[in-house]
Design a protein around this motif. Structure first.
Motif, short mmCIF file in Angstrom:
data_model
loop_
_atom_site.label_atom_id
_atom_site.label_comp_id
_atom_site.label_asym_id
_atom_site.label_seq_id
_atom_site.Cartn_x
_atom_site.Cartn_y
_atom_site.Cartn_z
N SER A 3 0.84 -1.19 0.00
CA SER A 3 0.00 0.00 0.00
C SER A 3 0.88 1.25 0.00
CB SER A 3 -0.91 0.00 1.23
OG SER A 3 -0.15 0.27 2.39
N GLU A 4 0.25 2.37 -0.28
CA GLU A 4 0.98 3.65 -0.32
C GLU A 4 1.57 3.97 1.05
OE1 GLU A 4 -0.05 8.25 -1.23
OE2 GLU A 4 -0.91 6.77 -2.58
N LYS A 5 0.83 3.62 2.14
CA LYS A 5 1.33 3.88 3.48
C LYS A 5 2.59 3.08 3.76
CE LYS A 5 -2.51 5.50 6.20
NZ LYS A 5 -3.21 5.37 7.46
N GLN A 6 2.71 1.89 3.18
CA GLN A 6 3.89 1.06 3.40
C GLN A 6 5.08 1.56 2.59
OE1 GLN A 6 2.05 -2.63 2.26
NE2 GLN A 6 2.12 -3.40 4.37
N THR A 7 4.84 2.14 1.43
CA THR A 7 5.95 2.58 0.58
C THR A 7 6.46 3.96 0.96
OG1 THR A 7 4.46 3.43 -1.12
CG2 THR A 7 5.26 1.18 -1.39
N GLU A 8 5.65 4.76 1.66
CA GLU A 8 6.10 6.11 2.05
C GLU A 8 7.38 6.07 2.87
OE1 GLU A 8 3.28 8.85 3.71
OE2 GLU A 8 1.79 8.32 2.20
N PRO A 9 7.49 5.25 3.92
CA PRO A 9 8.74 5.23 4.69
C PRO A 9 9.93 4.78 3.83
CG PRO A 9 6.99 4.18 5.94
CD PRO A 9 6.46 4.42 4.55
N LEU A 10 9.71 3.82 2.96
CA LEU A 10 10.80 3.36 2.09
C LEU A 10 11.22 4.47 1.13
CD1 LEU A 10 12.70 1.17 1.14
CD2 LEU A 10 10.88 0.34 -0.36
N ASN A 11 10.25 5.17 0.56
CA ASN A 11 10.57 6.28 -0.35
C ASN A 11 11.39 7.36 0.36
OD1 ASN A 11 9.26 5.06 -2.48
ND2 ASN A 11 7.38 6.22 -2.22
N LYS A 12 11.06 7.65 1.61
CA LYS A 12 11.83 8.64 2.37
C LYS A 12 13.25 8.15 2.61
CE LYS A 12 12.12 11.32 6.63
NZ LYS A 12 13.51 11.56 6.36
N LEU A 13 13.40 6.88 2.94
CA LEU A 13 14.74 6.33 3.16
C LEU A 13 15.57 6.38 1.88
CD1 LEU A 13 13.84 3.27 5.41
CD2 LEU A 13 15.07 5.33 6.11
N VAL A 14 14.95 6.07 0.76
CA VAL A 14 15.66 6.12 -0.53
C VAL A 14 16.05 7.57 -0.84
CG1 VAL A 14 15.41 5.79 -3.02
CG2 VAL A 14 14.66 4.01 -1.44
N HIS A 15 15.13 8.49 -0.59
CA HIS A 15 15.43 9.91 -0.80
C HIS A 15 16.61 10.34 0.07
CE1 HIS A 15 15.04 14.23 0.13
NE2 HIS A 15 14.74 14.33 -1.15
N ASP A 16 16.60 9.89 1.33
CA ASP A 16 17.68 10.24 2.25
C ASP A 16 19.02 9.66 1.81
OD1 ASP A 16 15.82 11.60 3.76
OD2 ASP A 16 15.69 10.08 5.34
N ALA A 17 19.01 8.52 1.13
CA ALA A 17 20.25 7.92 0.62
C ALA A 17 20.70 8.63 -0.65
CB ALA A 17 20.04 6.43 0.35
N ARG A 18 19.75 9.11 -1.43
CA ARG A 18 20.08 9.76 -2.70
C ARG A 18 20.71 11.14 -2.48
NH1 ARG A 18 15.26 9.05 -5.85
NH2 ARG A 18 16.10 7.05 -6.40
N ALA A 19 20.32 11.85 -1.44
CA ALA A 19 20.84 13.20 -1.18
C ALA A 19 22.36 13.23 -1.05
CB ALA A 19 20.16 13.80 0.04
N PRO A 20 22.97 12.35 -0.23
CA PRO A 20 24.43 12.39 -0.16
C PRO A 20 25.09 12.00 -1.48
CG PRO A 20 23.57 10.78 1.42
CD PRO A 20 22.41 11.45 0.77
N LEU A 21 24.45 11.14 -2.26
CA LEU A 21 25.02 10.78 -3.56
C LEU A 21 25.08 12.01 -4.48
CD1 LEU A 21 23.32 7.34 -4.21
CD2 LEU A 21 25.72 7.78 -3.67
N ASN A 22 24.07 12.85 -4.42
CA ASN A 22 24.08 14.09 -5.21
C ASN A 22 25.20 15.02 -4.74
OD1 ASN A 22 21.93 13.30 -6.81
ND2 ASN A 22 20.41 14.19 -5.44
N ARG A 23 25.40 15.09 -3.42
CA ARG A 23 26.48 15.94 -2.90
C ARG A 23 27.85 15.38 -3.28
NH1 ARG A 23 22.71 16.20 1.48
NH2 ARG A 23 23.86 14.62 2.63
#
Length: 69
Positions: A3-23
């Protein structure tokens, strides 16, 4: 199907991992400019320190993703 509620935390974690890669990418580009344009060595060293710190941040974020499974 998740469900969307289950993927939201995962999406945030992926976003948090992607930010340092951009830096990391941005600082690698800075080092390239420093080397190509004979700029002060200290700028490259500072960018390398940021790359190392962001690699550690990314590793921590990926560990959180792994732990959440």
């Amino acid at each position: 199907m998740t469900s969307e509620k289950q993927t939201e935390p995962l999406n945030k974690l992926v976003h948090d991992a992607r930010a340092p890669l951009n830096r990391i990418s941005m600082n690698a580009e800075l080092i390239k400019l420093v080397l190509e344009n004979d700029m002060p060595k200290q700028k490259a060293l500072e960018a390398l320190d940021k790359i190392i710190a962001n690699c550690q941040d990314c590793s921590n974020s990926l560990q959180k993703i792994s732990d959440s499974q």
